[in-house]
Design an enzyme around this catalytic site. Structure first.
Site, PDB file in Angstrom:
ATOM      1  CB  CYS A 173     -15.638   1.517  10.671  1.00 25.88           C
ATOM      2  SG  CYS A 173     -13.995   1.584   9.918  1.00 25.88           S
TER       3      CYS A 173
ATOM      4  CB  CYS B  62     -10.600   9.045   9.520  1.00 32.18           C
ATOM      5  SG  CYS B  62     -10.119   7.342   9.860  1.00 32.18           S
TER       6      CYS B  62
ATOM      7  CG  ASP C 162      -0.340   0.206   2.520  1.00 28.59           C
ATOM      8  OD1 ASP C 162       0.897   0.189   2.597  1.00 28.59           O
ATOM      9  OD2 ASP C 162      -1.072   0.381   3.503  1.00 28.59           O
TER      10      ASP C 162
ATOM     11  CB  CYS D 287     -22.903  -4.056   2.401  1.00 25.24           C
ATOM     12  SG  CYS D 287     -21.120  -4.210   2.577  1.00 25.24           S
TER      13      CYS D 287
ATOM     14  CB  CYS E 206     -17.722  -5.745   9.564  1.00 23.49           C
ATOM     15  SG  CYS E 206     -18.277  -6.521   8.023  1.00 23.49           S
TER      16      CYS E 206
ATOM     17  CB  CYS F 287     -17.500   6.537  12.320  1.00 25.76           C
ATOM     18  SG  CYS F 287     -16.130   7.713  12.173  1.00 25.76           S
TER      19      CYS F 287
ATOM     20  CB  CYS G  82     -25.503  -4.053   7.217  1.00 26.43           C
ATOM     21  SG  CYS G  82     -24.435  -3.975   8.688  1.00 26.43           S
TER      22      CYS G  82
ATOM     23  CB  CYS H 119     -18.933  -0.059   9.027  1.00 26.22           C
ATOM     24  SG  CYS H 119     -19.739   0.213   7.432  1.00 26.22           S
TER      25      CYS H 119
ATOM     26  CB  CYS I 111      -9.973   4.244  14.886  1.00 26.85           C
ATOM     27  SG  CYS I 111     -11.672   4.019  15.489  1.00 26.85           S
TER      28      CYS I 111
END
Length: 357
Positions: free
Chosen positions: A247, A217, A135, A191, A251, A201, A194, A197, A244
């Site tokens: 979120c 965030c 990444d 998803c 799930c 937050c 739902c 998430c 954090c």
């Protein structure tokens, strides 16, 4: 490669040997549409001070913009499913909460080593050219992973897998060889309605499903942001000092994740799983580097860690942390000194008491 085995089957088998939990294939241009969303996200300023995203956006919008010869993308996932509930330390304000992904070894090194090994094997087997990416490189890993069918981007914008929940580190290999694409995942199908998430937050960082304003965030604020934590987010940070997980942790797909499948390199180090704020606030540069050696946390530096811990101390309601906080009142860095003043005020000390020697 075994006789009668396709190249795709051989790649999956080799990826599994190297510690990857998920492997899928797609065309190199399969995620180009995500580049349009990226540009609009940047134009809205939602990337905050992460200038590296804007600077390499022209490469990030398309895999073939980065490497025109790429024909296929191999998307790979390595599990870091946690052995315990990431939200449990919310009830321990004297401890600092470190995101699950950073409690073990540096994933950049582990994933890149495995990617390079797979790449060397593939180059020998198929006689192809290739490039590997974790990444830190300008590749859209999550859209490519969704296109390759190993998961889908949840409403929290991170990848979700049927088998591994929200706990996958991603890597990508771009290659000049043509590979049979897998069936892409559809985030809408999995998803449904739902919104756990989004609702979880602490700072309301989501502007809607699949849309996040990084400037709000806690992961951005504690890791990428260099400067004072904005007042409006300080209390919401609680005792989160690096990243954090909220979120991700809520799930429902995580119930299928198996901690036993996690790569052992990511198992939590005891000193990072539940560190005491008082101990962290006593760190100097040398002890910080020693404690976080081999950890992705090391890159934020001791000053940013102390800033985060001072905010957590202010939120703790624990007056016994006063000496640990007061030690930073006269720090030459105004960000640290101001955070210490704020923390003491939150702990109930008056202006006169804060200024007293």
């Amino acid at each position: 490669m075994h006789t009668g085995q396709s190249l795709e089957e051989a790649i999956r088998a080799k990826a599994g040997e190297l510690g990857f939990s998920a492997c899928g294939f797609t065309r190199a241009d399969a995620a180009d549409a995500a580049g349009v969303d990226l540009r609009s996200w940047i134009e809205a300023g939602h990337h905050g001070t992460m200038g590296w995203i804007e600077e390499r956006a022209h490469h990030r919008v398309s895999a073939q913009a980065l490497w025109p010869e790429a024909k296929s993308a191999i998307a790979l996932g390595m599990s870091y499913a946690p052995p315990s509930d990431p939200l449990a330390l919310g009830e321990r304000p004297d401890l600092g909460r470190i995101s699950v992904y950073a409690q073990g070894g540096d994933y950049h090194k582990t994933v890149k080593k495995a990617l390079k090994a797979l790449g060397r094997w593939l180059a020998e087997e198929a006689g192809c050219e290739l490039k590997v990416f974790v990444d830190t490189a300008p590749v859209m890993e999550k859209p490519l992973a969704q296109a390759a069918g190993i998961g889908w981007q949840g409403k929290h914008t991170n990848l979700v897998s049927r088998e591994h929940g929200s706990w996958l580190f991603l890597g990508v290999i771009l290659t000049s060889v043509e590979l049979e694409p897998d069936v892409p995942s559809d985030h809408g199908q999995h998803c449904g309605t739902c919104s756990r998430c989004l609702d979880a937050c602490p700072t309301n960082a989501f502007t809607g499903p699949h849309r996040i304003d990084a400037r709000r965030c806690i992961s951005y604020l504690t890791i990428e942001h260099d400067g004072p934590i904005p007042d409006e987010f300080r209390i919401a940070m609680g005792n989160r000092i690096y990243g954090c997980d909220d979120c991700l942790a809520v799930c429902p797909w995580n119930r299928f994740a198996n901690a036993a499948a996690a790569n052992r390199a990511f198992l939590p180090r005891a000193e990072l799983a539940a560190p005491r704020l008082a101990d962290l606030l006593a760190l100097d540069d040398a002890s910080f580097r020693e404690m976080f050696s081999g950890s992705p946390i090391k890159r934020i530096g001791v000053k940013r860690m102390i800033r985060n811990c001072l905010i957590a101390a202010g939120n703790s309601g624990d007056p016994t942390l006063e000496p640990s906080v007061r030690a930073h009142l006269n720090d030459p860095d105004p960000v640290i000194a101001e955070a210490a003043q704020w923390a003491l005020a939150q702990l109930g000390f008056s202006r006169a008491e804060i200024q007293a020697a």
